[in-house]
Scaffold this active site. Structure first.
Site, mmCIF file in Angstrom:
data_model
loop_
_atom_site.group_PDB
_atom_site.id
_atom_site.type_symbol
_atom_site.label_atom_id
_atom_site.label_comp_id
_atom_site.label_asym_id
_atom_site.label_seq_id
_atom_site.Cartn_x
_atom_site.Cartn_y
_atom_site.Cartn_z
ATOM 1 N N GLY A 228 38.099 23.745 35.544
ATOM 2 C CA GLY A 228 37.377 23.611 34.274
ATOM 3 C C GLY A 228 36.119 24.451 34.285
ATOM 4 N N ASN B 135 45.316 22.208 30.965
ATOM 5 C CA ASN B 135 43.994 21.578 30.879
ATOM 6 C C ASN B 135 43.872 20.428 31.858
ATOM 7 O OD1 ASN B 135 41.373 21.601 30.001
ATOM 8 N ND2 ASN B 135 41.731 20.211 28.312
ATOM 9 N N GLU C 185 44.808 21.265 25.530
ATOM 10 C CA GLU C 185 43.811 22.332 25.508
ATOM 11 C C GLU C 185 42.955 22.300 24.228
ATOM 12 O OE1 GLU C 185 43.011 24.344 28.648
ATOM 13 O OE2 GLU C 185 45.160 24.528 28.446
ATOM 14 N N THR D 122 44.410 22.638 36.407
ATOM 15 C CA THR D 122 44.737 24.052 36.196
ATOM 16 C C THR D 122 45.237 24.554 37.547
ATOM 17 O OG1 THR D 122 43.088 24.333 34.438
ATOM 18 C CG2 THR D 122 43.681 26.335 35.590
ATOM 19 N N SER E 43 37.116 28.691 30.473
ATOM 20 C CA SER E 43 36.235 29.108 31.577
ATOM 21 C C SER E 43 37.031 29.800 32.680
ATOM 22 C CB SER E 43 35.528 27.885 32.179
ATOM 23 O OG SER E 43 34.729 27.241 31.220
HETATM 24 N N1 GLY Z 1 41.191 24.283 30.197
HETATM 25 C C1 GLY Z 1 40.181 24.773 31.031
HETATM 26 C C2 GLY Z 1 39.723 26.115 30.660
HETATM 27 O O1 GLY Z 1 40.451 26.882 30.080
HETATM 28 O O2 GLY Z 1 38.596 26.429 30.924
#
Ligand code: GLY
Length: 565
Positions: free
Chosen positions: A468, A396, A415, A376, A448
């Site tokens: 994450g 992701n 995702e 990310t 998150s």
């Molecule tokens: N893909 C990580 C999040 O959105 O938390």
């Protein structure tokens, strides 16, 4: 002088009238800021943001240019095949809004789509290939931001990204690490493999990465706006590529995608106003809930090991609620007011003992799990009018689904892995959950990501990070540091540790705990696990109310860059 600063010095030379003569627009309190600040994960993204500010654009223009550039220069982290959250503060009106461009499940998605006939998860199915991809939101978000909040035309905002995709960018160490990690997955996507593994070997650091198909996709986005991606040639290429490799997207799924503007989570804790991500992210709720729990303790009076123990215990409880209660607010009812309430947190805090860790199995929850890794990206901007953007963007895990529909240059997200594919089964970040985050057509998967503003009499901080599930603990630790007086460089450099309820372990970076503190935490009952390598890539911009000083800091763990001028 960094490359970015050199670039900006050139812009300055070209634009003296704009920068030196034009009166800065007023901030809401009637005063313009003396400086603007940008922090991103890549020097070229920071330069793209600067270019827009220098051309008379605002922080929202800068955010579009930065986001699009990151899609090109950090293709492992975010992009046109993924989603994004942008937290905005409009100085003129004081309005704050959360722009939700998160991916959604395709129309043909079902709760059991990643399970075999016996009801067991099919290994890798949520992580690799087009079936792992949600319908992207970032392209729609770029158009939305530019149209509704920006001052400059979309073509100008995307020009740096198109230039870098066409002319090429130097491959970074981060790109190479991700390519090594995704090498076996890349075999199932010839387009992805051809671009990133020429001759069957990963691109090497310093090589030139050109992405002409991505440049063409960006140009179609400029020409057609929303329709330039979600209808017409790009949509056809995306859907053909996905469906011919086992995916389930349709043209209607793309055409139906919508950006949603939401009220951010907002709470005052100990005199600090926290503004952060609402559901479908757990970020803001967890941040406010943990701060509320901590507010009942005299933290400064505690020794470092007990302070860390307390932080671990509040994270354990917030992540337990994440697992049990959170999902897409357009599909499930979430007790947001309760989760943000100081009274609720006070009740949770009564279950914390300072002399003993609470085993996670002692808190009712949905089950067990294993390990995970982050990708990310995040950036922070404050312009001289006082507008702010905290943007967290994602496909992701490293290179998302490692799948590129032919002719698009777009790497699709994975995702769908952020959904709960079966209660009790952990996702790629070792997170568990319940039906609140089960798969349904058109639903956003729980995140998150936590783009955040902190506001107090001291000033303002704009912050966030990739990572994450660890995003939440990183933002919490940085927030506590800011509350305790830390400046931006200290916030991003802070050593990190993390607990997420399940698995019941404390992951920590080298240097986060002294030997004595590790021993003390083990005596309290914590299971400690040293992280194999540092994690996160936090980007912070702060404004000090007393001095008027703007400061920007990029995580020393990453290759980012900042500017303040
Ligand atoms: N893909 C990580 C999040 O959105 O938390």
């Amino acid at each position: 002088m960094t490359a970015t600063r050199r670039t900006f010095a050139r812009c300055l030379a070209l634009l003296p009238a704009l920068l030196l003569v034009a009166a800065p627009a007023p901030a809401r309190d009637g005063k313009a800021l003396a400086q603007a600040g940008i922090a991103t994960a890549h020097p070229l993204a920071t330069a793209a943001g600067q270019e827009m500010l220098a051309a008379g654009g605002n922080a929202f223009d800068a955010a579009v240019a930065i986001s699009a550039t990151l899609a090109v220069v950090e293709p492992f982290a975010s992009g046109l095949g993924g989603g994004a959250f942008w937290l905005l503060h409009e100085a003129r009106s004081g309005r704050q809004v959360f722009v939700d461009a998160r991916e959604v499940a395709p129309g043909a998605a079902t709760p059991g789509m990643y399970l075999d006939a016996a009801g067991n998860p099919v290994p890798g199915s949520t992580l690799t290939g087009p079936l792992a991809a949600g319908i992207p939101g970032q392209p729609a978000g770029l158009v939305h931001l530019a149209k509704r909040y920006g001052k400059l035309p979309l073509g100008q905002l995307l020009a740096p990204a198109i230039r870098h995709a066409e002319e090429g960018v130097a491959v970074t160490r981060g790109m190479v690490l991700g390519l090594q990690f995704r090498q076996s997955a890349a075999r199932q996507s010839p387009e992805f493999a051809a671009r990133f593994y020429p001759g069957g070997r990963p691109l090497a650091e310093g090589e030139l990465l050109r992405q002409p198909e991505l440049a063409a996709t960006l140009r179609r986005l400029v020409r057609g706006g929303f329709d330039g991606y979600y209808r017409g040639e790009t949509a056809r290429l995306l859907v053909d590529g996905v469906r011919s490799s086992g995916g389930i997207w349709t043209q209607d799924d793309l055409a139906a995608y919508r950006v949603v503007e939401r009220e951010p989570v907002r709470a005052v804790v100990g005199g600090v106003t926290v503004v952060s991500a609402p559901p479908p992210s757990a970020g803001g709720i967890a941040l406010v809930n943990t701060l509320n729990m901590l507010s009942g303790f005299d933290r400064p009076a505690l020794d470092p090991a007990t302070r860390a123990h307390l932080n671990i215990e509040v994270l354990r409880r917030a992540f337990r609620d994440r697992a049990m209660l959170l999902g897409d607010p357009d599909f499930v009812s979430i007790p947001v007011a309760r989760l943000l309430s100081p009274d609720y947190a006070a009740g949770q805090a009564t279950t914390i003992r300072l002399d003993r860790a609470t085993p996670s199995d002692g808190l009712a929850g949905p089950g067990t799990t294993v390990a995970g890794g982050p990708q990310t990206t995040h950036f922070s901007v404050i312009d001289r009018a006082g507008n702010r953007v905290a943007g967290t963007l994602s496909i992701n895990t490293f290179y998302g689904a490692a799948f590129m529909p032919p002719g698009t240059g777009v790497i699709l997200n994975n995702e769908m892995d952020d959904f709960v594919i079966k209660p009790g089964v952990a996702n790629g970040f070792a997170l568990v959950g319940t039906d609140a985050n089960a798969i349904a057509p058109g639903k956003r998967m729980l995140s998150s990501m936590a783009p955040t503003f902190l506001e107090s009499p001291r000033g303002v901080a704009v912050l966030g990070t990739p990572g994450g599930s660890r995003i939440i603990s990183m933002v919490l630790l940085a927030t506590l540091a800011w509350i305790d007086g830390a400046e931006a460089p200290a916030m991003v450099a802070l050593k990190r540790y993390h607990h997420q309820y399940q698995p019941d372990v404390v992951a920590f970076e080298t240097g986060a705990f002294s030997d004595a503190d590790q021993a003390a935490l083990r005596t309290l009952g914590h299971r400690l696990e040293a992280s194999a390598r540092p994690y996160g890539n936090m980007q912070v911009v702060t404004w000090d109310r007393a001095t008027g000083k703007v400061e920007a800091a990029s995580d020393p763990r990453g290759g980012g860059d900042v500017t303040v001028y």
